[in-house]
Motif scaffolding. Structure first.
Motif, PDB file in Angstrom:
ATOM      1  N   SER A  78       0.847  -1.199   0.000  1.00  0.00           N
ATOM      2  CA  SER A  78       0.000   0.000   0.000  1.00  0.00           C
ATOM      3  C   SER A  78       0.878   1.243   0.000  1.00  0.00           C
ATOM      4  N   ASN A  86      -2.827   5.202  11.553  1.00  0.00           N
ATOM      5  CA  ASN A  86      -2.632   4.210  10.508  1.00  0.00           C
ATOM      6  C   ASN A  86      -3.694   3.108  10.606  1.00  0.00           C
ATOM      7  N   THR A 141       0.442   3.432   3.080  1.00  0.00           N
ATOM      8  CA  THR A 141       1.096   2.872   4.264  1.00  0.00           C
ATOM      9  C   THR A 141       2.601   3.137   4.222  1.00  0.00           C
ATOM     10  N   ALA A 184      -5.275  -0.305   6.108  1.00  0.00           N
ATOM     11  CA  ALA A 184      -5.015  -1.124   7.293  1.00  0.00           C
ATOM     12  C   ALA A 184      -6.212  -2.022   7.582  1.00  0.00           C
TER      13      ALA A 184
END
Length: 266
Positions: free
Chosen positions: A209, A242, A212, A248
């Motif tokens: 990601s 996050n 991320t 996530a």
């Protein structure tokens, strides 16, 4: 050579942007033109959602020889003996190095030759680095009466103090194996494996990601400058935020459900 030709750009289908230093005649020095093109390219990478990882490579036997000393010498002709010009170049170079660190996309140096002075700084500024076994690294300013003070900033944030000081005080070349030992690069590979090894690493990271990765890269460099307690407080807040992101939620759900995640990059 046009100024834009000193840096080649190639974007792969999986979002890896390859930037190749291409001023072979000047050993890929960080000339005004090169700094300008690097600044533009990193800024583009930072804002383009298609770009997920940046690889910084080079053509020719030198990865980067540092500043263009002929350009700097020509600057001495000014009435201030070059002070304003030197300040301009050092500021441009520092801005490029900081842009690499603050770029939300991971940046990997692919080092196929010698990296000296600000060229070594460029390697140290990247998040990761892969080099050939024949690559060499140095901060040789002491040989010409010019301590590598700006390369010192990046170098000292990559390797332990005594290793950094040895490079800075002696100006001696170190091998790729030694650079890996002290943490300047991640690994050294055979010359014919360099691009494949770098791109394998880049594609592995590009599959994650991107949001991320951006959160993690930013947090890594921020917490590194903090005291332990402050760093944990900061990192805990980052972790909470996050956890609330879509990726996530998707990633954890995919792990629990034993399936591959579908990233939304948000």
């Amino acid at each position: 050579m046009n100024s834009s030709d000193v840096l080649l750009r190639d974007l792969t289908d999986d979002g890896v942007l390859r930037l190749t230093l291409n001023d072979v005649g000047r050993r890929n020095a960080l000339s005004e033109a090169m700094l300008k093109e690097l600044s533009r390219a990193v800024a583009t990478a930072a804002s383009d959602p298609i770009i997920r990882v940046v690889v910084l490579a080079a053509n020719g036997p030198a990865f980067c020889a540092g500043h263009d000393l002929k350009e700097l010498t020509a600057g001495r002709a000014a009435g201030d003996r070059g002070r304003a010009y030197f300040a301009k170049i050092m500021d441009q170079c520092s801005c490029v190095m900081k842009a690499i660190v603050t770029c939300p996309k991971p940046v990997i140096a692919e080092v196929g030759g010698v990296a000296t002075a600000a060229g070594c700084q460029l390697v140290a500024s990247c998040d990761l680095a892969v080099a050939t076994e024949s690559a060499r690294f140095s901060t040789p300013g002491v040989h010409i009466g010019l301590f590598c003070s700006t390369p010192m900033v990046a170098l000292s944030r990559n390797v332990a103090a005594k290793h950094a000081m040895e490079m800075l005080l002696t100006g001696e070349m170190i091998s790729a194996s030694r650079a890996a030992e002290i943490g300047l690069i991640n690994r050294a590979v055979a010359a014919d494996e360099l691009q494949e090894a770098t791109m394998t690493l880049a594609r592995k990271i590009a599959s994650k990601s991107s949001s991320t990765l951006a959160i993690g890269k930013s947090a890594f460099y921020a917490q590194r400058e903090m005291a332990l307690s402050e760093a944990y407080d900061f990192a805990s807040k980052v972790m909470v935020n996050n956890m609330l992101t879509k990726d996530a939620e998707e990633g954890i759900g995919a792990f629990v459900e034993k399936r591959e995640p579908t990233w939304k990059d948000g």
